[in-house]
Motif scaffolding. Structure first.
Motif, PDB file in Angstrom:
ATOM      1  N   THR A  91       0.814  -1.216   0.000  1.00  0.00           N
ATOM      2  CA  THR A  91       0.000   0.000   0.000  1.00  0.00           C
ATOM      3  C   THR A  91       0.848   1.267   0.000  1.00  0.00           C
ATOM      4  N   ALA A  92       2.075   1.202   0.522  1.00  0.00           N
ATOM      5  CA  ALA A  92       2.943   2.388   0.544  1.00  0.00           C
ATOM      6  C   ALA A  92       4.402   1.957   0.642  1.00  0.00           C
ATOM      7  N   ILE A  93       5.262   2.722  -0.030  1.00  0.00           N
ATOM      8  CA  ILE A  93       6.714   2.521   0.050  1.00  0.00           C
ATOM      9  C   ILE A  93       7.304   3.851   0.502  1.00  0.00           C
ATOM     10  N   HIS A  94       8.003   3.830   1.650  1.00  0.00           N
ATOM     11  CA  HIS A  94       8.529   5.058   2.252  1.00  0.00           C
ATOM     12  C   HIS A  94      10.028   5.255   2.001  1.00  0.00           C
ATOM     13  N   VAL A  95      10.655   4.345   1.269  1.00  0.00           N
ATOM     14  CA  VAL A  95      12.101   4.443   1.034  1.00  0.00           C
ATOM     15  C   VAL A  95      12.386   4.333  -0.458  1.00  0.00           C
ATOM     16  N   LYS A  96      13.587   4.754  -0.831  1.00  0.00           N
ATOM     17  CA  LYS A  96      14.043   4.609  -2.215  1.00  0.00           C
ATOM     18  C   LYS A  96      15.518   4.196  -2.182  1.00  0.00           C
ATOM     19  N   PRO A  97      16.027   3.617  -3.257  1.00  0.00           N
ATOM     20  CA  PRO A  97      17.427   3.189  -3.275  1.00  0.00           C
ATOM     21  C   PRO A  97      18.371   4.352  -2.955  1.00  0.00           C
ATOM     22  N   GLY A  98      19.378   4.068  -2.125  1.00  0.00           N
ATOM     23  CA  GLY A  98      20.362   5.071  -1.718  1.00  0.00           C
ATOM     24  C   GLY A  98      19.995   5.800  -0.444  1.00  0.00           C
ATOM     25  N   GLN A  99      18.773   5.615   0.036  1.00  0.00           N
ATOM     26  CA  GLN A  99      18.314   6.314   1.236  1.00  0.00           C
ATOM     27  C   GLN A  99      18.845   5.628   2.486  1.00  0.00           C
ATOM     28  N   GLN A 100      19.251   6.428   3.461  1.00  0.00           N
ATOM     29  CA  GLN A 100      19.698   5.915   4.760  1.00  0.00           C
ATOM     30  C   GLN A 100      18.476   5.738   5.654  1.00  0.00           C
ATOM     31  N   VAL A 101      18.415   4.640   6.384  1.00  0.00           N
ATOM     32  CA  VAL A 101      17.331   4.414   7.340  1.00  0.00           C
ATOM     33  C   VAL A 101      17.920   4.118   8.710  1.00  0.00           C
ATOM     34  N   LEU A 102      17.164   4.454   9.727  1.00  0.00           N
ATOM     35  CA  LEU A 102      17.547   4.145  11.098  1.00  0.00           C
ATOM     36  C   LEU A 102      16.765   2.931  11.565  1.00  0.00           C
ATOM     37  N   GLN A 103      17.210   2.328  12.648  1.00  0.00           N
ATOM     38  CA  GLN A 103      16.517   1.179  13.200  1.00  0.00           C
ATOM     39  C   GLN A 103      15.084   1.589  13.541  1.00  0.00           C
TER      40      GLN A 103
END
Length: 140
Positions: free
Chosen positions: A119-131
């Motif tokens: 239903t939703a994607i909140h990230v894209k390639p190359g993006q940094q994410v935190l735990q």
């Protein structure tokens, strides 16, 4: 070489170091010569030892409630998103790879633990994410 004065149990000692080679020291205490052999050479480390303290908040495993209709895929560890393998509207089943997360120079495949529709994607390639960042949402 060097002169020292010691006071031990109210006794005064004048010590003069004459020579020091390897682990043998020639010295003179109150005029009397001695040759002293050191048992072990004390070596100091040049590299400091780093100690990492324990995390204040332990990581929480992804818990999926089978009765809920919506699920959120969260980042299990901090890292960089290498690829997103799904798009909004895709039907997925258990075990399908959703994305690849690079953490500590290792690639981690993030797979679905239940079937549903993206239903939703909140990230894209190359993006940094935190735990614990929400990366993908899906509905049953």
């Amino acid at each position: 070489m060097k002169n020292f004065k010691f006071r031990i149990y109210d006794n005064n000692y004048n010590v003069r170091i004459i020579s020091h080679e390897d682990n043998i020291i020639d010295l003179e205490v109150n005029g009397t010569a001695y040759s002293v052999k050191l048992s072990n050479e004390v070596k100091t480390t040049k590299t400091p030892t780093l100690v990492r303290s324990a995390s204040k908040r332990p990581s929480e495993p992804l818990k999926v409630s089978p009765s809920s209709s919506n699920s959120k895929i969260i980042a299990p560890i901090p890292g960089t998103v290498l690829s997103v393998d799904v798009k909004v509207g895709d039907e997925i089943k258990i075990g399908d790879r959703l994305l690849v997360l690079e953490a500590m120079k290792m690639e981690n495949n993030i797979a679905s633990e239940k079937a549903g529709t993206i239903t939703a994607i909140h990230v894209k390639p190359g993006q940094q994410v935190l735990q614990n960042d929400v990366m993908i949402e899906l509905a049953q």
